[in-house]
Design a protein around this motif. Structure first.
Motif, short mmCIF file in Angstrom:
data_model
loop_
_atom_site.label_atom_id
_atom_site.label_comp_id
_atom_site.label_asym_id
_atom_site.label_seq_id
_atom_site.Cartn_x
_atom_site.Cartn_y
_atom_site.Cartn_z
N LYS A 1 0.83 -1.21 0.00
CA LYS A 1 0.00 0.00 0.00
C LYS A 1 0.86 1.26 0.00
O LYS A 1 0.45 2.29 -0.54
CB LYS A 1 -0.94 0.00 1.20
CG LYS A 1 -2.02 -1.06 1.12
CD LYS A 1 -2.84 -1.10 2.38
CE LYS A 1 -3.88 -2.20 2.31
NZ LYS A 1 -4.59 -2.33 3.59
N ASN B 1 -2.68 8.87 -1.95
CA ASN B 1 -2.53 7.45 -1.67
C ASN B 1 -2.46 7.19 -0.17
O ASN B 1 -3.09 6.27 0.34
CB ASN B 1 -1.28 6.89 -2.36
CG ASN B 1 -1.19 5.40 -2.22
OD1 ASN B 1 -1.99 4.65 -2.78
ND2 ASN B 1 -0.21 4.94 -1.45
N GLU B 2 -1.71 8.03 0.53
CA GLU B 2 -1.59 7.87 1.98
C GLU B 2 -2.94 8.02 2.68
O GLU B 2 -3.29 7.23 3.54
CB GLU B 2 -0.59 8.87 2.56
CG GLU B 2 0.85 8.49 2.31
CD GLU B 2 1.22 7.18 2.99
OE1 GLU B 2 1.13 7.07 4.23
OE2 GLU B 2 1.63 6.26 2.26
N ILE C 1 -5.93 7.60 1.43
CA ILE C 1 -6.85 6.52 1.09
C ILE C 1 -6.49 5.22 1.79
O ILE C 1 -7.34 4.58 2.41
CB ILE C 1 -6.95 6.35 -0.45
CG1 ILE C 1 -7.66 7.57 -1.04
CG2 ILE C 1 -7.69 5.06 -0.80
CD1 ILE C 1 -7.67 7.64 -2.53
N TRP C 2 -5.23 4.79 1.73
CA TRP C 2 -4.94 3.49 2.34
C TRP C 2 -5.01 3.52 3.85
O TRP C 2 -5.29 2.53 4.50
CB TRP C 2 -3.64 2.88 1.81
CG TRP C 2 -2.36 3.29 2.46
CD1 TRP C 2 -1.47 4.22 2.00
CD2 TRP C 2 -1.78 2.77 3.67
NE1 TRP C 2 -0.40 4.32 2.84
CE2 TRP C 2 -0.55 3.43 3.87
CE3 TRP C 2 -2.17 1.81 4.60
CZ2 TRP C 2 0.27 3.16 4.96
CZ3 TRP C 2 -1.33 1.55 5.69
CH2 TRP C 2 -0.13 2.22 5.85
N GLU D 1 -9.58 -1.52 2.51
CA GLU D 1 -8.62 -2.04 1.54
C GLU D 1 -9.23 -2.07 0.15
O GLU D 1 -8.57 -1.76 -0.84
CB GLU D 1 -8.19 -3.45 1.97
CG GLU D 1 -7.09 -4.03 1.11
CD GLU D 1 -6.57 -5.31 1.74
OE1 GLU D 1 -5.60 -5.23 2.52
OE2 GLU D 1 -7.15 -6.36 1.43
N THR E 1 -11.45 -0.05 -1.09
CA THR E 1 -11.44 1.32 -1.62
C THR E 1 -10.06 1.68 -2.15
O THR E 1 -9.94 2.26 -3.23
CB THR E 1 -11.88 2.33 -0.53
OG1 THR E 1 -13.19 2.00 -0.10
CG2 THR E 1 -11.84 3.76 -1.03
N TRP E 2 -9.02 1.31 -1.39
CA TRP E 2 -7.66 1.58 -1.85
C TRP E 2 -7.36 0.85 -3.16
O TRP E 2 -6.79 1.43 -4.08
CB TRP E 2 -6.63 1.19 -0.79
CG TRP E 2 -5.23 1.35 -1.30
CD1 TRP E 2 -4.55 2.52 -1.46
CD2 TRP E 2 -4.38 0.33 -1.79
NE1 TRP E 2 -3.30 2.28 -2.00
CE2 TRP E 2 -3.18 0.93 -2.21
CE3 TRP E 2 -4.51 -1.06 -1.90
CZ2 TRP E 2 -2.13 0.21 -2.74
CZ3 TRP E 2 -3.46 -1.78 -2.42
CH2 TRP E 2 -2.28 -1.14 -2.84
N LYS F 1 -6.32 2.50 -6.66
CA LYS F 1 -5.08 2.12 -7.33
C LYS F 1 -5.36 1.68 -8.78
O LYS F 1 -4.64 2.07 -9.69
CB LYS F 1 -4.41 0.98 -6.57
CG LYS F 1 -3.16 0.44 -7.21
CD LYS F 1 -2.54 -0.65 -6.36
CE LYS F 1 -1.34 -1.30 -7.00
NZ LYS F 1 -0.38 -0.41 -7.59
#
Length: 177
Positions: free
Chosen positions: A76, A135-136, A138-139, A144, A146-147, A151
């Motif tokens: 991630k 990115n930070e 969201i994850w 997971e 959703t991330w 991605k």
């Protein structure tokens, strides 16, 4: 078509792996697809560009850590690290060497003023900083799933949209040939 699959196959493999069996399987599928993609590109072009080397190297490290530890945090964080590396490349080349944008686009575009390359470079640097932060967020704050969806279905369209939004700047400042 083969080069397109080599470039985007790892993301597709990640999505398929995640859909079938979760993030660890997705990580393994992406790693295998990435290695195959690098081999295909090398066979076709007899070289591997720096972006692929950096991305594949980070993928090898983050996926190995993820697979050996069973902890998905490493995979991630990989996009964040990659985006930060790209932002640093744009920052450093802006002041130390020839701007990275000129190296990448210089054969296709000529600007009226050399300073325009540096402006475009700074725009790319900020874009990659924003992508790293996104990115930070969201994850760390969402599921997971959703991330994974970000991605697979978010990062590429956002990048393409950013590139499209740079076209007016490029058109306004380029030398007509």
């Amino acid at each position: 078509m083969l080069k397109f699959l080599a470039e985007f196959g790892p993301v597709l493999a990640f999505f398929i792996g995640y859909s079938n069996n979760g993030v660890l399987t997705a990580t393994l599928y992406m790693l295998i697809a990435s290695v195959i993609g690098v081999i295909i590109i090398y066979v076709m072009e007899k070289k591997i560009n720096m972006v692929n080397i950096i991305s594949s190297g980070l993928l090898l490290i983050s996926s190995s850590l993820t697979l050996f530890s069973g902890n998905s945090v490493f995979i991630k964080m990989k996009p964040t690290v990659l985006y930060i590396v790209f932002a640093l490349i744009f920052l450093i080349t802006n002041f130390k060497w020839q701007p990275a944008t000129k190296i990448v686009f210089g054969k296709a575009i000529s600007f009226k003023e050399e300073a325009k390359w540096r402006q475009l470079n700074i725009r790319f640097m900020f874009f990659f900083i924003i992508m790293a932060m996104t990115n930070e967020v969201i994850w760390r704050n969402f599921t997971e799933e959703t991330w994974v969806n970000f991605k697979v279905f978010g990062a590429l369209p956002i990048t393409l949209l950013f590139m499209i939004t740079q076209m007016p700047f490029i058109i306004r400042n380029k030398i007509e040939t």
